[in-house]
Design an enzyme around this catalytic site. Structure first.
Site, mmCIF file in Angstrom:
data_model
loop_
_atom_site.group_PDB
_atom_site.id
_atom_site.type_symbol
_atom_site.label_atom_id
_atom_site.label_comp_id
_atom_site.label_asym_id
_atom_site.label_seq_id
_atom_site.Cartn_x
_atom_site.Cartn_y
_atom_site.Cartn_z
ATOM 1 N N HIS A 375 -33.660 13.485 47.680
ATOM 2 C CA HIS A 375 -32.875 13.467 46.437
ATOM 3 C C HIS A 375 -33.525 12.494 45.435
ATOM 4 C CE1 HIS A 375 -29.232 14.187 44.043
ATOM 5 N NE2 HIS A 375 -29.570 13.024 43.536
ATOM 6 N N ALA A 376 -33.843 12.993 44.246
ATOM 7 C CA ALA A 376 -34.605 12.207 43.266
ATOM 8 C C ALA A 376 -33.854 10.947 42.838
ATOM 9 C CB ALA A 376 -34.902 13.063 42.036
ATOM 10 N N HIS A 405 -35.035 12.925 33.372
ATOM 11 C CA HIS A 405 -33.805 12.194 33.720
ATOM 12 C C HIS A 405 -34.153 10.872 34.416
ATOM 13 C CE1 HIS A 405 -29.588 11.648 35.065
ATOM 14 N NE2 HIS A 405 -30.168 11.093 36.105
ATOM 15 N N GLU A 406 -34.991 10.963 35.432
ATOM 16 C CA GLU A 406 -35.338 9.753 36.194
ATOM 17 C C GLU A 406 -36.139 8.780 35.335
ATOM 18 O OE1 GLU A 406 -33.737 9.300 38.705
ATOM 19 O OE2 GLU A 406 -33.160 11.309 39.337
ATOM 20 N N HIS A 409 -34.075 6.494 33.310
ATOM 21 C CA HIS A 409 -33.606 5.284 33.999
ATOM 22 C C HIS A 409 -34.676 4.189 33.920
ATOM 23 C CE1 HIS A 409 -29.906 6.862 35.621
ATOM 24 N NE2 HIS A 409 -30.502 7.819 36.317
ATOM 25 N N GLU A 433 -27.190 7.228 32.663
ATOM 26 C CA GLU A 433 -27.451 8.637 33.003
ATOM 27 C C GLU A 433 -27.871 9.466 31.797
ATOM 28 O OE1 GLU A 433 -27.833 9.354 35.924
ATOM 29 O OE2 GLU A 433 -26.886 7.556 36.738
ATOM 30 N N HIS A 535 -24.130 12.597 46.697
ATOM 31 C CA HIS A 535 -23.498 11.354 46.246
ATOM 32 C C HIS A 535 -22.326 10.904 47.108
ATOM 33 C CE1 HIS A 535 -25.890 12.957 43.033
ATOM 34 N NE2 HIS A 535 -25.852 11.813 42.389
ATOM 35 N N TYR A 545 -21.748 10.836 35.463
ATOM 36 C CA TYR A 545 -22.450 12.034 34.984
ATOM 37 C C TYR A 545 -21.579 12.822 34.013
ATOM 38 C CZ TYR A 545 -25.561 10.814 38.847
ATOM 39 O OH TYR A 545 -26.402 10.146 39.703
HETATM 40 C C1 BJ2 Z 1 -31.180 13.678 40.460
HETATM 41 C C2 BJ2 Z 1 -30.226 12.556 40.121
HETATM 42 C C3 BJ2 Z 1 -29.647 10.197 40.839
HETATM 43 C C4 BJ2 Z 1 -29.801 9.762 39.389
HETATM 44 C C5 BJ2 Z 1 -30.093 9.094 41.820
HETATM 45 C C6 BJ2 Z 1 -29.393 9.247 43.150
HETATM 46 C C7 BJ2 Z 1 -28.096 8.498 42.986
HETATM 47 C C8 BJ2 Z 1 -28.341 7.471 41.891
HETATM 48 C C9 BJ2 Z 1 -30.528 6.874 40.823
HETATM 49 C C10 BJ2 Z 1 -30.002 5.514 40.332
HETATM 50 C C11 BJ2 Z 1 -30.294 5.297 38.899
HETATM 51 C C12 BJ2 Z 1 -29.673 4.031 38.398
HETATM 52 C C13 BJ2 Z 1 -28.786 13.079 40.229
HETATM 53 C C14 BJ2 Z 1 -28.832 14.102 37.940
HETATM 54 C C15 BJ2 Z 1 -27.703 14.674 37.088
HETATM 55 C C16 BJ2 Z 1 -26.592 15.060 38.036
HETATM 56 C C17 BJ2 Z 1 -26.891 14.382 39.345
HETATM 57 C C18 BJ2 Z 1 -26.866 15.423 40.467
HETATM 58 N N1 BJ2 Z 1 -30.399 11.422 41.055
HETATM 59 N N2 BJ2 Z 1 -29.674 7.760 41.411
HETATM 60 N N3 BJ2 Z 1 -30.632 4.468 41.065
HETATM 61 N N4 BJ2 Z 1 -28.229 13.800 39.220
HETATM 62 O O1 BJ2 Z 1 -28.794 9.555 38.731
HETATM 63 O O2 BJ2 Z 1 -30.928 9.669 38.921
HETATM 64 O O3 BJ2 Z 1 -31.689 7.136 40.646
HETATM 65 O O4 BJ2 Z 1 -30.392 3.128 37.969
HETATM 66 O O5 BJ2 Z 1 -28.439 3.949 38.427
HETATM 67 O O6 BJ2 Z 1 -28.170 12.891 41.237
HETATM 68 O O7 BJ2 Z 1 -25.794 15.719 40.987
HETATM 69 O O8 BJ2 Z 1 -27.923 15.963 40.799
HETATM 70 ZN ZN ZN Z 2 -29.473 9.402 36.958
#
Ligand code: BJ2
Ligand code: ZN
Length: 647
Positions: A375-376, A405-406, A409, A433, A535, A545
């Site tokens: 998971h990215a 998106h990433e 951040h 986000e 999540h 989100y």
């Molecule tokens: C693909 C994206 C998250 C994100 C990752 C995993 C959980 C948190 C982080 C944090 C960033 C930060 C994601 C994208 C839109 C909808 C949602 C989904 N991965 N995270 N460390 N998305 O938000 O980038 O990288 O600094 O808080 O989960 O359901 O795919």
């Molecule tokens: Zn994010």
């Protein structure tokens, strides 16, 4: 990942670390909110913060490093290192909390100092007694592991097994296991997006839930208890309340409900239109014209975005496709190319480029020699140097958007790097986000895709415009109810309004109510479908989100105005606008040093300090008018007597 690293996510919001400076505690009540003591010396408090900041960055660095090591190589050894490191980190946090809360900081004159102490005075999960903290951390790491390593068997094998189940011998079942190697990224994701075989989709949809969520259920129940214990020790009623605190608003829940009410007509119109197209494809024995949509037919495992159905539901077929995946593949594009394209957009706005350690350490392709959390995610190592992305990048347009998106951040981390560590967070989690997504709104415009040679020709006419808006709606409008209900569900679990005996039933009630989707196979309390979404085992709050999907259109509008854009919002591309970049950077640099309402005011040039659905509604207006016309003789909305199975 922020300071907290990977799974102790809350600390992302309340970064709590400290030095050994300051007086020691004298019986302050750990179960009160925002604890303070009786030392009135503001100069000493200020000094304490300075020393604290240095050590906090170091401790945070070590903690994130052990998280990264585990997430990029899921071995038992790395898990043990992570668990040990987490306990060391918690000790440090407790010490810091004790020292910080010895000050009568609420009386301090300087508002920034007060705010820093306010953040420091919430200890987070480190408030738990060591045994419970250990248990919580172990559960978190193991849920992450189960989710990230789960595999399913291919459908073809399934067909063989059911057809020949009488003749199955032992050899077959061992070969069955050998072949059961499909992982979520990329295999299962691709099947969900590409297959149009109702039964295959239903099989994959169920198999994924059997191998992920279902296995996590028991652990999640305990996880909720321990999280709530921690929240109560921090003075909150439950963990849901503690999460919501990062929005610093007394009207947050009402505001969300109001936004959703304004957005519902957009969703209902998209839903009704897509449902009709799906009926044409799969038949009215599968989908009722006034019923929910079977959740496995929307091109995504959670029906959270519907880009997968674009190809056969497009309003005006026969125009150049707006999914540029085939061009990307044809050009032999690599993951690195995708990251370069994204970085170039950021620098075109005058924003910061990714620093050398980013390119050195990021993992941007799925390794073949080990298990990782695919998971990215984006990571801030708290030392002002090290920033990384981990993504099992697939060569698709969708992943190109995720790269943006990433990187959004990372850009935020870079922009607020000079703030004290406690302010190195988004203005609120939704702001974090929204950054990359805002840029992606420009990148996705046909004009821009043509400029970067991903589209050969563009349909610059009203029909082309509707096709374009429709393709964006399949990403953005479809997501809204999912983005909302994830935490409605979790808040209910944390508060106890939803009992553990009805966790899955409640999930499907919310899925039906908000998304208008239904499960293709019967769901029971043996299942745990929320756990099949990253999540939940990953313990990342989700309302961020939903907030992001609303405010990113406010940001887009503001940045387009700064860029001098004229004409409809959906045509705006802020590429190369230094003015837009300057405004964005101004907001990002603040980090969480001010309440988000002030950041919003700066972003919108003083127009508002609130979340506002008007810009997203304005953006999609031509499409909504078009959909209303298409839907005028048809039912909007859906009914069903049983949320746990499609009618
Ligand atoms: C693909 C994206 C998250 C994100 C990752 C995993 C959980 C948190 C982080 C944090 C960033 C930060 C994601 C994208 C839109 C909808 C949602 C989904 N991965 N995270 N460390 N998305 O938000 O980038 O990288 O600094 O808080 O989960 O359901 O795919
Ligand atoms: Zn994010």
């Amino acid at each position: 990942m922020g300071t907290t690293g990977f799974w102790i996510v809350l600390l992302c919001t309340f970064t709590i670390t400290s030095t050994s400076l300051g007086a020691s505690s004298n019986n302050r009540d750990i179960s009160a909110k925002y604890v303070s003591g009786d030392n009135p010396d503001e100069a000493e408090g200020f000094e304490f913060l300075q020393t604290y900041d240095k050590r906090a960055s170091q401790e945070c660095y070590l903690s994130v490093l052990s998280n990264w090591a585990y997430a990029t190589n899921l071995t038992e050894e790395n898990k043990q290192n992570l668990l040990e490191r987490s306990l060391v980190y918690a000790e440090f946090q407790k010490e810091a909390w004790k020292n910080a809360t010895s000050f009568a900081w609420k009386q301090f004159k300087n508002p920034s100092t007060r705010r820093l102490f306010k953040f420091l005075s919430i200890l987070g999960t480190a408030a738990l007694p060591t045994e419970k903290l250990k248990e919580l951390n172990e559960i978190s790491a193991s849920m992450e592991d189960t989710y990230s390593t789960s595999k399913i068997c291919p459908y073809s094998l399934q067909v063989v097994i059911t057809d020949e189940s009488e003749n199955l011998d032992d050899d077959k079942s061992s070969s069955e296991e050998e072949n059961c190697t499909l992982s979520l990224e990329p295999d299962i994701t691709r099947i969900l997006k590409k297959s149009q075989n109702y039964d295959e989709l239903a099989y994959v949809w169920k198999a994924w839930r059997d191998s992920s969520g279902k296995k996590i259920r028991k652990r999640y129940e305990r996880f909720v208890e321990l999280s709530n214990d921690a929240a109560r020790l921090n003075g909150f009623a439950d963990m849901g309340e503690m999460w919501r605190e990062s929005y610093e608003s007394d009207t947050f829940l009402e505001d969300l409900e109001n936004l959703w009410k304004q957005l519902l007509p957009l969703y209902e119109n998209l839903h009704a239109y897509v449902r009709r197209k799906l009926i044409s494809k799969y038949g009215n024995d599968k989908i009722r014209p006034d019923g929910p949509i079977p959740a496995h037919l929307l091109g995504n495992m959670w029906a959270q975005d519907w880009a997968g159905v674009q190809e056969f539901t497009e309003p005006y077929p026969g125009k150049p496709s707006l999914d540029v995946t085939p061009q990307m593949v044809e050009q032999n594009m690599t993951a690195l190319d995708m990251f370069n394209i994204s970085e170039e957009f950021f620098s075109s706005l005058g924003l910061k480029e990714m620093p050398p350690p980013f390119w050195e350490h990021s993992v941007i392709e799925k390794p073949t020699d080990r298990e990782i959390v695919c998971h990215a995610s984006a990571w801030d190592f708290c030392n002002g140097k090290d920033y990384r992305i981990k993504q099992c990048t697939d060569i698709t347009m969708q992943d190109l958007i995720t790269v943006h998106h990433e990187m959004g951040h990372i850009e935020y981390y870079l922009q607020y790097a000079d703030q004290p560590s406690l302010f190195r967070e988004g203005a609120n989690p939704g702001f974090h986000e929204a950054v990359g997504d805002v840029l992606a709104l420009s990148v996705s415009t046909p004009k821009h895709l043509k400029a970067i040679s991903l589209l050969n020709e563009i349909a610059d006419d009203p029909e082309g415009d509707i096709n374009y808006l429709y393709s964006i709606a399949l990403d953005k409008i479809s997501f809204l109810p999912f983005g909302y209900l994830m935490d409605l569900w979790r808040w209910g679990i944390f508060s106890g309004n939803t009992s553990v005996e009805e966790m899955n039933t409640k999930w499907w009630e919310l899925r039906l109510k908000y998304q208008g989707v239904c499960p293709p196979v019967k769901r029971t309390e043996e299942d745990f479908d929320p756990g099949a979404k990253y999540h939940i085992p990953g313990n990342t709050p989700y309302i961020r989100y939903f907030v992001s999907f609303v405010i990113q259109f406010q940001f887009h509008k503001a940045l387009c105005e700064a860029a001098g854009h004229e004409g409809p919002l959906y045509k705006c591309d802020i590429y190369q606008s230094k003015e837009a970049g300057k405004l964005l950077s101004q907001v990002l640099q603040l980090g969480s040093s001010k309440p988000w309402t002030e950041a919003m005011k700066i972003m919108t040039g003083g127009k508002t300090n609130k979340m506002d659905a008007a810009p997203i509604i304005e953006y999609f207006d031509p499409l909504i008018q078009w959909l209303k016309e298409q839907n005028k003789n048809y039912t909007l909305g859906w009914t069903s007597n049983d949320p746990t199975i499609c009618p």
